[in-house]
Design a protein around this motif. Structure first.
Motif, PDB file in Angstrom:
ATOM      1  N   SER A   1       0.849  -1.193   0.000  1.00  0.00           N
ATOM      2  CA  SER A   1       0.000   0.000   0.000  1.00  0.00           C
ATOM      3  C   SER A   1       0.884   1.243   0.000  1.00  0.00           C
ATOM      4  O   SER A   1       1.605   1.506   0.963  1.00  0.00           O
ATOM      5  N   HIS A   2       0.850   2.001  -1.088  1.00  0.00           N
ATOM      6  CA  HIS A   2       1.704   3.186  -1.198  1.00  0.00           C
ATOM      7  C   HIS A   2       1.347   4.251  -0.181  1.00  0.00           C
ATOM      8  O   HIS A   2       2.224   4.944   0.339  1.00  0.00           O
ATOM      9  N   THR A   3       0.047   4.375   0.145  1.00  0.00           N
ATOM     10  CA  THR A   3      -0.363   5.432   1.075  1.00  0.00           C
ATOM     11  C   THR A   3      -0.115   5.065   2.534  1.00  0.00           C
ATOM     12  O   THR A   3      -0.336   5.891   3.423  1.00  0.00           O
ATOM     13  N   ASP A   4       0.338   3.848   2.777  1.00  0.00           N
ATOM     14  CA  ASP A   4       0.725   3.445   4.139  1.00  0.00           C
ATOM     15  C   ASP A   4       2.233   3.330   4.280  1.00  0.00           C
ATOM     16  O   ASP A   4       2.725   3.003   5.372  1.00  0.00           O
TER      17      ASP A   4
ATOM     18  N   LEU B   1       2.691   8.415   2.331  1.00  0.00           N
ATOM     19  CA  LEU B   1       1.813   8.341   3.499  1.00  0.00           C
ATOM     20  C   LEU B   1       0.688   9.370   3.433  1.00  0.00           C
ATOM     21  O   LEU B   1       0.916  10.563   3.241  1.00  0.00           O
ATOM     22  N   LYS B   2      -0.540   8.881   3.591  1.00  0.00           N
ATOM     23  CA  LYS B   2      -1.721   9.735   3.687  1.00  0.00           C
ATOM     24  C   LYS B   2      -2.427   9.378   4.991  1.00  0.00           C
ATOM     25  O   LYS B   2      -2.807   8.226   5.210  1.00  0.00           O
ATOM     26  N   GLU B   3      -2.573  10.356   5.828  1.00  0.00           N
ATOM     27  CA  GLU B   3      -3.116  10.100   7.168  1.00  0.00           C
ATOM     28  C   GLU B   3      -4.619  10.354   7.226  1.00  0.00           C
ATOM     29  O   GLU B   3      -5.152  11.220   6.541  1.00  0.00           O
ATOM     30  N   GLY B   4      -5.281   9.570   8.042  1.00  0.00           N
ATOM     31  CA  GLY B   4      -6.710   9.721   8.253  1.00  0.00           C
ATOM     32  C   GLY B   4      -7.137   8.941   9.479  1.00  0.00           C
ATOM     33  O   GLY B   4      -6.299   8.447  10.246  1.00  0.00           O
TER      34      GLY B   4
ATOM     35  N   THR C   1       0.842  13.549  -5.196  1.00  0.00           N
ATOM     36  CA  THR C   1      -0.478  12.969  -5.449  1.00  0.00           C
ATOM     37  C   THR C   1      -1.543  13.762  -4.702  1.00  0.00           C
ATOM     38  O   THR C   1      -1.234  14.611  -3.866  1.00  0.00           O
ATOM     39  N   ASP C   2      -2.797  13.472  -5.008  1.00  0.00           N
ATOM     40  CA  ASP C   2      -3.888  14.192  -4.351  1.00  0.00           C
ATOM     41  C   ASP C   2      -3.969  13.809  -2.869  1.00  0.00           C
ATOM     42  O   ASP C   2      -3.179  12.999  -2.370  1.00  0.00           O
ATOM     43  N   ALA C   3      -4.934  14.383  -2.164  1.00  0.00           N
ATOM     44  CA  ALA C   3      -5.016  14.236  -0.712  1.00  0.00           C
ATOM     45  C   ALA C   3      -5.147  12.791  -0.260  1.00  0.00           C
ATOM     46  O   ALA C   3      -4.720  12.429   0.836  1.00  0.00           O
TER      47      ALA C   3
ATOM     48  N   ALA D   1      -4.443   9.778  -7.293  1.00  0.00           N
ATOM     49  CA  ALA D   1      -4.063  10.267  -8.613  1.00  0.00           C
ATOM     50  C   ALA D   1      -2.913  11.255  -8.497  1.00  0.00           C
ATOM     51  O   ALA D   1      -2.648  11.801  -7.416  1.00  0.00           O
ATOM     52  N   ILE D   2      -2.245  11.498  -9.603  1.00  0.00           N
ATOM     53  CA  ILE D   2      -1.090  12.389  -9.641  1.00  0.00           C
ATOM     54  C   ILE D   2      -1.551  13.829  -9.856  1.00  0.00           C
ATOM     55  O   ILE D   2      -2.326  14.118 -10.767  1.00  0.00           O
ATOM     56  N   VAL D   3      -1.067  14.724  -9.006  1.00  0.00           N
ATOM     57  CA  VAL D   3      -1.335  16.151  -9.149  1.00  0.00           C
ATOM     58  C   VAL D   3      -0.198  16.829  -9.900  1.00  0.00           C
ATOM     59  O   VAL D   3      -0.423  17.665 -10.777  1.00  0.00           O
ATOM     60  N   GLU D   4       1.035  16.465  -9.552  1.00  0.00           N
ATOM     61  CA  GLU D   4       2.221  17.026 -10.191  1.00  0.00           C
ATOM     62  C   GLU D   4       3.230  15.908 -10.405  1.00  0.00           C
ATOM     63  O   GLU D   4       3.707  15.304  -9.448  1.00  0.00           O
TER      64      GLU D   4
END
Length: 454
Positions: free
Chosen positions: A75-78, A82-85, A387-389, A393-396
Motif C-alpha cells: 500500500s503506497h499510502t501506508d 503516506l496519507k493520514e486519516g 499525489t492528491d489528498a 491520482a497524480i497532481v504534479e
C-alpha cells in the motif's frame, strides 16, 4: 486455457519456438560439474550484432543494482506516500523529514536512512493483475506484446552489457526459483537462483572430495576436447563448456564462501528473516566484487485485501522485515563506501486502494504506486511527484517527462544509472525486427528520471 510460467494466457500458442524452450538452470551445471559429467544442450547460436542510435548520456554513477520486487503490491499510502486519516494506526507514528511525511514507527530503520533515499510518488502501473504486472516491471514492457516472448529480464540486459568479468554470475536472483529469464540472450545472462540461509552455496562441494572432482572433471574436459577436435559441433557445446568451467571455479572457492556463509549474529543484524538473509547476501555480493552486477530480491506477499493493520501481522509484519533488512543494507553499504556505486530500487507491481479501508478492513488493487530509490549518488530525502489528498491520482509528476512514471521509465532509469544506453536497438533477435532495450511507442517517449540526481 493455456498459460505460460508468468501466468499470461497465450490462447492457442501453447508451444514455444526453439529459442524460448526452458532455459538451462545454472544449478544443473553445478550438479554436472560436481559429478564431472559431460554432455551437450542444443542451444541456438546468436550473432552479437547490436546497433546503437544517437547516443544519449547515461548517468553512469552505479556499478551495481539491487532490485527489490515487493510482490503482492504494498500500500503506497501506508508506506512511501503516506496519507493520514482516521484509518491510520497509532503505531505508524507519522513523522516529518523535511518535505517527506513518513511512517517512522512502521519503518524506523529506513527512516534513519532517508538522507540516502528518494521516493518516486508519480509512478503508475499499467495493469492490476499480479502476474502480468510483476512480469511487466521485470522486463520493462507489456508481457503480451510483440517481442515480449523473447524479451530478457532487465537483469539479463545488465548481465549482457556489463557481466562476464568474475567467477559469479552477473545476474543473481535471491529468494525466487522462477520468473522472467534471459529471453533470447545467451544462457550465461540468465538469473542464477539462490535462496540464501547463511549455510553456504549448495552443490559447491563434491561428495567424494576435491581430488575426485578434479580427476573426473579433467577426464570430462579431455573427452569434450576430443569431440571438438573431431568435428564441428556448434556453439551449444562451447556454451556448455563455458558453464562447466564457470561452475568449477565456483566450487571450493573461499571468496564465494565469504558471500554465502554467515552466522547467527549477522542474520540477526538483518532481522533474522529470509528477506534479511537476502539483503545480507546482496551486500556481500557487492562487497565481494566477484562478477555480479545485478541482484534481484523477491519479497512478498503484500497482497493485504483484509485486516491490513492487524498487529504484528500483514502490513506491520512485512514492513518490519523490510525495514530491518533494507535499513541495515543501506547502512552497511554506506559504511563500506559502496552505496554511491550501488543503485537500490524497491518496487511493487502496483499500489492499493486509498482512503478508508474496504469492507474487510483491507485495501484492494490500484494503479497508483510509489517506488523507493537509494544509492548511486541520488539526492536523498527527496520525493518526486505529488499525489492528491488521498493518494489516488497524480497532481504534479515532478519530473521532466511531465507525466506519470511507467515501468519502462524505471527500466530506462536503471540502465542509465549503470551507464547503459537505454536507447540501444539490437538486430540479433530471432524475428529480425530489432529488439529495443526500452520499447518505443507513439504514446510515450520513455526516459530516465534524471531528477533523482538533481
Amino acid at each position: 486455457m493455456a498459460r505460460d510460467r508468468f501466468g499470461v494466457d497465450w490462447g492457442g500458442l501453447q508451444g514455444l519456438p526453439f529459442w524460448r524452450r526452458p532455459h538451462i538452470d545454472r544449478r544443473m551445471f553445478f550438479r554436472h560439474a560436481g559429478a564431472a559429467l559431460s554432455g551437450y544442450f542444443l542451444l541456438p547460436g546468436r550473432p552479437g550484432a547490436t546497433v546503437a542510435k544517437a547516443a544519449p548520456s547515461p548517468i553512469g554513477t552505479a556499478k551495481y543494482c539491487i532490485f527489490v520486487l515487493l510482490t503482492g503490491a504494498p500500500s503506497h499510502t501506508d508506506t512511501f506516500d503516506l496519507k493520514e486519516g482516521a484509518w491510520t494506526p497509532s503505531y505508524f507514528n507519522p513523522t516529518s523529514y523535511g518535505d517527506i511525511r513518513f511512517p517512522q514507527g512502521l519503518m524506523p530503520n529506513v527512516a534513519a536512512q532517508l538522507d540516502s533515499i528518494a521516493i518516486l510518488r508519480s509512478v503508475r502501473a499499467w495493469n492490476t493483475a499480479h502476474g502480468l504486472a510483476q512480469t511487466w516491471v521485470q522486463i520493462g514492457r507489456n508481457p503480451i506484446s510483440g517481442l515480449s516472448r523473447i524479451a530478457p529480464h532487465i537483469g539479463s540486459v545488465v548481465a549482457n552489457e556489463l557481466g562476464g568479468a568474475g567467477v559469479l554470475p552477473a545476474f543473481v536472483s535471491l529468494n525466487s526459483q522462477s520468473g522472467p529469464d534471459q529471453g533470447y540472450f545467451p544462457p550465461e545472462d540468465g538469473p542464477f537462483y539462490v535462496s540464501p540461509n547463511g549455510g553456504g552455496l549448495t552443490n559447491t562441494k563434491h561428495p567424494d572430495g576435491a581430488l575426485a572432482l578434479d580427476r573426473r572433471f579433467g577426464l570430462a574436459l579431455d573427452l569434450d576436447g576430443e569431440m571438438r577436435n573431431g568435428a564441428p559441433i556448434g556453439p551449444s557445446a562451447d556454451e556448455y563448456a563455458k558453464f562447466s568451467l564457470t561452475a568449477r571455479q565456483m566450487m571450493y572457492n573461499g571468496e564465494i564462501d565469504n558471500v554465502f556463509n554467515f552466522d547467527q549474529t549477522r542474520r540477526n543484524a538483518y532481522g533474522n528473516t529470509s528477506f534479511g538473509n537476502a539483503c545480507l547476501t546482496a551486500r556481500n555480493l557487492v562487497k565481494g566484487n566477484l562478477g555480479t552486477r545485478f541482484v534481484q530480491i523477491t519479497f512478498g506477499s503484500w497482497d493485504h485485501h483484509s485486516n491490513i493493520y492487524a498487529p504484528n501481522a500483514n502490513l506491520q509484519s512485512m514492513a518490519t522485515q523490510f525495514d530491518k533488512g533494507m535499513g541495515q543494507l543501506i547502512a552497511e553499504l554506506k559504511q563500506d563506501g559502496l552505496l554511491d556505486q550501488t543503485l537500490i530500487v524497491a518496487t511493487g507491481e502496483f499500489g492499493r486502494t486509498v482512503g478508508a479501508l474496504n469492507a474487510t478492513n483491507g485495501r484492494d488493487h490500484h494503479l497508483q504506486q510509489s517506488v523507493m530509490i537509494a544509492g548511486a549518488k541520488v539526492s536523498g530525502r527527496k520525493a518526486i511527484g505529488i499525489t492528491d489528498a488521498q493518494g489516488a491520482a497524480i497532481v504534479e509528476p515532478g519530473w521532466s517527462g511531465k507525466r506519470e512514471i511507467k515501468p519502462e521509465d524505471l527500466e530506462a532509469t536503471i540502465y542509465s544509472a549503470l551507464g547503459i544506453d537505454w536507447t540501444k536497438v539490437r538486430y540479433d533477435d530471432p524475428f529480425k525486427r530489432g529488439f529495443e532495450y526500452v520499447p518505443k511507442t507513439d504514446r510515450f517517449d520513455y526516459a530516465p528520471v534524471t531528477e533523482l540526481w538533481s
